[in-house]
Motif scaffolding. Structure first.
Motif, mmCIF file in Angstrom:
data_model
loop_
_atom_site.group_PDB
_atom_site.id
_atom_site.type_symbol
_atom_site.label_atom_id
_atom_site.label_comp_id
_atom_site.label_asym_id
_atom_site.label_seq_id
_atom_site.Cartn_x
_atom_site.Cartn_y
_atom_site.Cartn_z
ATOM 1 N N GLU A 163 -2.770 -5.632 0.046
ATOM 2 C CA GLU A 163 -2.106 -4.334 0.232
ATOM 3 C C GLU A 163 -1.213 -4.269 1.457
ATOM 4 O O GLU A 163 -0.302 -3.442 1.536
ATOM 5 C CB GLU A 163 -3.147 -3.205 0.280
ATOM 6 C CG GLU A 163 -4.049 -3.211 1.498
ATOM 7 C CD GLU A 163 -5.276 -4.083 1.342
ATOM 8 O OE1 GLU A 163 -6.167 -3.989 2.202
ATOM 9 O OE2 GLU A 163 -5.357 -4.863 0.371
ATOM 10 N N ASN A 164 -1.432 -5.154 2.425
ATOM 11 C CA ASN A 164 -0.608 -5.154 3.636
ATOM 12 C C ASN A 164 0.527 -6.171 3.591
ATOM 13 O O ASN A 164 1.203 -6.400 4.595
ATOM 14 C CB ASN A 164 -1.488 -5.401 4.868
ATOM 15 C CG ASN A 164 -2.366 -4.202 5.180
ATOM 16 O OD1 ASN A 164 -1.906 -3.067 5.185
ATOM 17 N ND2 ASN A 164 -3.637 -4.438 5.436
ATOM 18 N N LEU A 213 -2.814 -6.403 -7.147
ATOM 19 C CA LEU A 213 -2.529 -7.082 -5.878
ATOM 20 C C LEU A 213 -3.344 -6.481 -4.742
ATOM 21 O O LEU A 213 -3.942 -7.194 -3.931
ATOM 22 C CB LEU A 213 -1.039 -6.954 -5.555
ATOM 23 C CG LEU A 213 -0.134 -8.155 -5.826
ATOM 24 C CD1 LEU A 213 1.319 -7.763 -5.599
ATOM 25 C CD2 LEU A 213 -0.503 -9.333 -4.946
ATOM 26 N N ALA A 214 -3.360 -5.168 -4.669
ATOM 27 C CA ALA A 214 -4.119 -4.492 -3.611
ATOM 28 C C ALA A 214 -5.604 -4.793 -3.726
ATOM 29 O O ALA A 214 -6.292 -4.982 -2.718
ATOM 30 C CB ALA A 214 -3.868 -2.986 -3.669
ATOM 31 N N ASN A 215 -6.095 -4.891 -4.951
ATOM 32 C CA ASN A 215 -7.519 -5.123 -5.175
ATOM 33 C C ASN A 215 -7.969 -6.518 -4.750
ATOM 34 O O ASN A 215 -9.164 -6.754 -4.568
ATOM 35 C CB ASN A 215 -7.871 -4.891 -6.648
ATOM 36 C CG ASN A 215 -7.820 -3.423 -7.033
ATOM 37 O OD1 ASN A 215 -7.932 -2.536 -6.188
ATOM 38 N ND2 ASN A 215 -7.614 -3.151 -8.309
ATOM 39 N N LYS A 235 0.821 -1.208 0.000
ATOM 40 C CA LYS A 235 0.000 0.000 0.000
ATOM 41 C C LYS A 235 0.858 1.263 0.000
ATOM 42 O O LYS A 235 0.493 2.273 -0.616
ATOM 43 C CB LYS A 235 -0.967 0.000 1.174
ATOM 44 C CG LYS A 235 -0.318 -0.015 2.547
ATOM 45 C CD LYS A 235 -1.362 -0.161 3.652
ATOM 46 C CE LYS A 235 -0.732 -0.220 5.035
ATOM 47 N NZ LYS A 235 -1.744 -0.437 6.107
ATOM 48 N N HIS A 236 1.996 1.217 0.661
ATOM 49 C CA HIS A 236 2.885 2.379 0.674
ATOM 50 C C HIS A 236 3.670 2.493 -0.633
ATOM 51 O O HIS A 236 3.944 3.608 -1.103
ATOM 52 C CB HIS A 236 3.836 2.300 1.870
ATOM 53 C CG HIS A 236 3.140 2.479 3.186
ATOM 54 N ND1 HIS A 236 3.672 2.056 4.381
ATOM 55 C CD2 HIS A 236 1.942 3.040 3.490
ATOM 56 C CE1 HIS A 236 2.834 2.337 5.362
ATOM 57 N NE2 HIS A 236 1.779 2.936 4.846
#
Length: 294
Positions: A279-280, A273-275, A240-241
């Protein structure tokens, strides 16, 4: 010379990297006051002798050197420019060092507002991940006034091994964008290389012995490829960052009318990937995502 007897350091943000960075400063003998949104993250530092503050405003009231390592530009803005932030409530002649990867524009805004209040601001983002923070080997890229950088260099020496003054306010953040642009495309290449090795019947660990020290060598190949092979996707640096950083770089590139095809592709893959809820995870989880699609 910056001495522990005459200076108190405030540290805001005790995440994957911030906690180690603050610990190095505390172990060097500096009195340290800390604040982070989740108080439990500060417990180990408090046990070592750090003082807890209830807000950035309290940190600003107690410390004359204040370092931040938070998540997003919105957090940086709140910490520095909010009504209850550092600049509105800090002491004149304080030194403000934002080590978050943020936007060059915001770094300049903080610099200007700090100067108006007779404070000294540096933007000093870092590279090196959780391991670099633990081992005090971070690369630190610094923007702001040269004389302020020189004054704060002993603090940087406690947490990094490659410390370079890059130029005026915002230059540290622009340099970090160069760093992230390089990593973004490289992470695709590292992931593809490990997948190729596995699919061709090679032992990927043995492959790494050959390619890590050759022309293909990179920090990501040496440090993150072994985690990929081991199935270790815990965050040294959160996806996420990384997405936040890539989007800052893409926005800055658009302003300069620069095309970034490699960065654009990397941002798309990490967005995917985040979706799917990753994300973590650490950035090395790109390998897992790409290998599942093969």
């Amino acid at each position: 010379m910056i001495s522990p007897e005459e200076n108190k350091v405030g540290f805001i943000g005790l995440g994957v990297m911030g906690k180690s960075m603050a610990t190095h400063i505390l172990n060097a003998g500096f009195p340290v006051v800390v604040y982070t949104r989740t108080k439990e993250k500060a417990e180990s530092l408090v046990q070592l002798g750090a003082k807890w503050a209830e807000s950035p405003m309290e940190v600003a009231a107690q410390a004359n050197i204040i370092i931040s390592m938070v998540g997003y530009p919105s957090d940086v803005r709140e910490v520095y420019l909010g009504d209850k932030g550092i600049i509105a409530n800090g002491q004149p002649h304080s030194y403000l060092i934002d080590m978050t990867t943020s936007t060059p524009t915001l770094a300049k805004e903080i610099y200007d507002e700090a100067k108006r209040k007779e404070m000294y601001a540096l933007d000093a983002p870092v590279s090196g991940g959780d391991r670099g923070a633990r081992e005090a080997t971070l690369s630190i890229m610094v923007g702001g006034d040269q004389e302020v950088f020189n004054k704060m260099k002993p603090i940087f020496d406690l947490i990094g091994s490659t410390i370079v003054y890059q130029g005026k306010a915002g230059s540290g953040q622009h340099t970090k964008m160069c760093n992230q642009i390089t990593i973004a495309s490289n992470m695709i290449g590292v992931s593809e290389a490990i997948i190729y090795a596995e699919k061709s019947g090679l032992d990927p660990e043995t492959v790494l012995q050959s390619i890590s020290t050759g022309a293909a060598g990179s920090w990501s190949l040496s440090n993150l490829a072994p985690r990929m092979i081991e199935g270790d996707f815990e965050p040294g640096f959160y996806i996420k960052h990384f997405l936040k950083d890539m989007r800052i770089a893409l926005d800055e590139a658009r302003k300069m009318e620069i095309e970034m095809p490699g960065l654009t592709l990397a941002e798309q893959l990490y967005s995917d990937l985040a979706n799917v809820g990753e994300e973590n995870r650490g950035t090395q989880a790109l390998y897992k995502y790409m290998s599942e699609k093969c």
